[in-house]
Design an enzyme around this catalytic site. Structure first.
Site, PDB file in Angstrom:
ATOM      1  N   HIS A 109      72.091  19.879  -2.013  1.00 14.77           N
ATOM      2  CA  HIS A 109      71.224  18.720  -1.815  1.00 14.77           C
ATOM      3  C   HIS A 109      69.828  19.058  -2.332  1.00 14.77           C
ATOM      4  O   HIS A 109      69.233  20.058  -1.927  1.00 14.77           O
ATOM      5  CB  HIS A 109      71.178  18.318  -0.331  1.00 14.77           C
ATOM      6  N   GLU A 112      66.429  19.991  -0.220  1.00 14.28           N
ATOM      7  CA  GLU A 112      66.487  21.010   0.835  1.00 14.28           C
ATOM      8  C   GLU A 112      66.035  22.357   0.276  1.00 14.28           C
ATOM      9  O   GLU A 112      66.801  23.298   0.141  1.00 14.28           O
ATOM     10  CB  GLU A 112      67.917  21.044   1.403  1.00 14.28           C
ATOM     11  N   ARG A 166      68.169  13.455  -2.926  1.00 14.63           N
ATOM     12  CA  ARG A 166      69.255  14.228  -2.321  1.00 14.63           C
ATOM     13  C   ARG A 166      70.429  14.482  -3.278  1.00 14.63           C
ATOM     14  O   ARG A 166      70.998  15.570  -3.305  1.00 14.63           O
ATOM     15  CB  ARG A 166      69.755  13.420  -1.116  1.00 14.63           C
ATOM     16  N   HIS A 230      72.435  24.309   3.739  1.00 13.71           N
ATOM     17  CA  HIS A 230      71.621  23.087   3.706  1.00 13.71           C
ATOM     18  C   HIS A 230      70.375  23.274   4.574  1.00 13.71           C
ATOM     19  O   HIS A 230      70.192  24.287   5.211  1.00 13.71           O
ATOM     20  CB  HIS A 230      72.414  21.918   4.296  1.00 13.71           C
ATOM     21  N   GLU A 306      72.910  24.441   8.431  1.00 13.07           N
ATOM     22  CA  GLU A 306      71.643  23.727   8.297  1.00 13.07           C
ATOM     23  C   GLU A 306      70.543  24.711   8.686  1.00 13.07           C
ATOM     24  O   GLU A 306      70.484  25.167   9.827  1.00 13.07           O
ATOM     25  CB  GLU A 306      71.593  22.494   9.210  1.00 13.07           C
TER      26      GLU A 306
HETATM   27 ZN   LIG Z   1      72.215  18.846   2.904  1.00 10.79          ZN
END
Ligand SMILES: [Zn+2]
Length: 345
Positions: A109, A112, A166, A230, A306
């Site tokens: 993404h 990020e 994104r 991410h 994440e």
């Molecule tokens: Zn992501």
């Protein structure tokens, strides 16, 4: 995030007795402008600074330098982008006899940014500590490690002009961009062109994801680890992600056990992360990477992570927090690597 002209209406609509409202970032554009200025400022020629965000060209040049300075590390082709850019990974093959592969990837993404920054730090830590840290030595001697700093290169480049982008940069129908983390081929599902999570016309329709699949699928029997990094949220998630219901899978207990061990090390060296099952504990997402890693490639240790933070800065994580993020994740990776060695070496 609210535009200035909607400010008053917004505050009015969320005002409730007993509810207090706190502004975290008073002017998002100002933060973006500061960050952009930091990134494009002419830097003194004193080597690569891991504590800054970098343009893709800088990251690519860093990879060349990195392989020239580290023995048994090579730059390998992993995939390509819609705009025709080759996606490279750094391959650590310290032991010529090692066959099993641990694969970690960042930057799927675009916005990020701490994800590619953490991947670069990981490579640096591995290289620096190999000779002195027995855990790292055993991880790198037993497995071939592949670290992909940025998968969605087109999107990453584009975030220098549109910071909150994104997806990749493929125009389909009336809108631009496919969410690569909805484009994998496990439980892929249709959605509208213009959604921020538009999954493409079909599973693996995008060069980025199909390239990764062409690269990994033939060696799936050797794969012992698949992680897609991410930001943000501080989460360490295991399959399944395609549904909000808890669906039994034979490896669930083991996936959770190793995630818990990993998280304990992260927490001891930095911030707490929440461990959970991607769909039920975050939100359901079909065609996503952790399901691909487990469902299509058959990798038991398939995770989506994440990174920092939990929303205070969100995607605009200050550069001062790159190092603490990378340090805690490195501690987690060593704990996880120890488990991989026990299981597969
Ligand atoms: Zn992501």
């Amino acid at each position: 995030m609210v535009s200035p002209d909607r400010d008053f209406d917004f505050l009015e609509s969320v005002s409730r007795p007993g509810l207090s409202i706190e502004t975290w970032i008073p002017n998002v554009q100002e933060r973006i402008d500061e960050e952009a200025a930091e990134m494009t400022r002419v830097r003194p020629n004193a080597g690569f600074n891991y504590d800054e965000y970098h343009t893709y060209d800088e990251i690519n040049a860093w990879m060349d330098d990195f392989v020239s300075q580290n023995s048994k590390v090579t730059k390998i082709k992993v995939s390509k982008t819609y705009e025709g850019v080759t996606v490279y990974g750094l391959q650590f093959k310290k032991n010529f006899a090692a066959k099993k592969i641990a694969y970690i990837e960042g930057g799927i993404h675009a916005r990020e940014w701490v994800s590619p920054a953490t991947m670069m730090y990981m490579a640096k830590f591995f290289a620096e500590d190999y000779d002195t840290d027995s855990t790292v030595k055993s991880m790198l001697d037993n497995f071939v490690w592949i670290i992909v700093p940025v998968l969605n290169i087109d999107g990453y480049k584009y975030t220098q002009t549109d910071r909150m982008w994104r997806k990749n940069r493929h125009t389909v129908g009336t809108c631009k961009g496919v969410d690569l983390n909805r484009n994998f081929d496990h439980m892929w599902k249709k959605r509208n062109f213009c959604d921020d999570t538009y999954p493409g016309t079909e599973a693996l329709s995008e060069p980025e994801t199909s390239g990764v699949n062409d690269f990994l699928l033939p060696q799936k029997n050797n794969l012992v680890l698949f992680i897609d990094f991410h930001a943000y949220g501080q989460l360490w998630l295991h399959p399944w992600g395609h549904t909000g219901s808890v669906i039994w899978n034979p490896d669930r207990t083991e996936q959770r056990r190793v995630a818990d061990i990993t998280e304990a090390a992260i927490n001891a060296n930095g911030k707490p992360y929440d461990v959970g099952e991607s769909g039920p504990d975050m939100y359901p997402a079909s065609g996503a990477s952790e399901d691909y890693g487990y469902g299509s490639l058959g990798v038991v240790y398939s995770y989506v992570v994440e990174l920092r933070d939990t929303g205070r800065y969100g995607f605009l994580l200050p550069t001062s927090l790159i190092n603490p993020t990378a340090e805690e994740i490195y501690a987690g990776m060593k704990a996880l690597g120890t488990e991989l060695v026990k299981k597969y070496a």
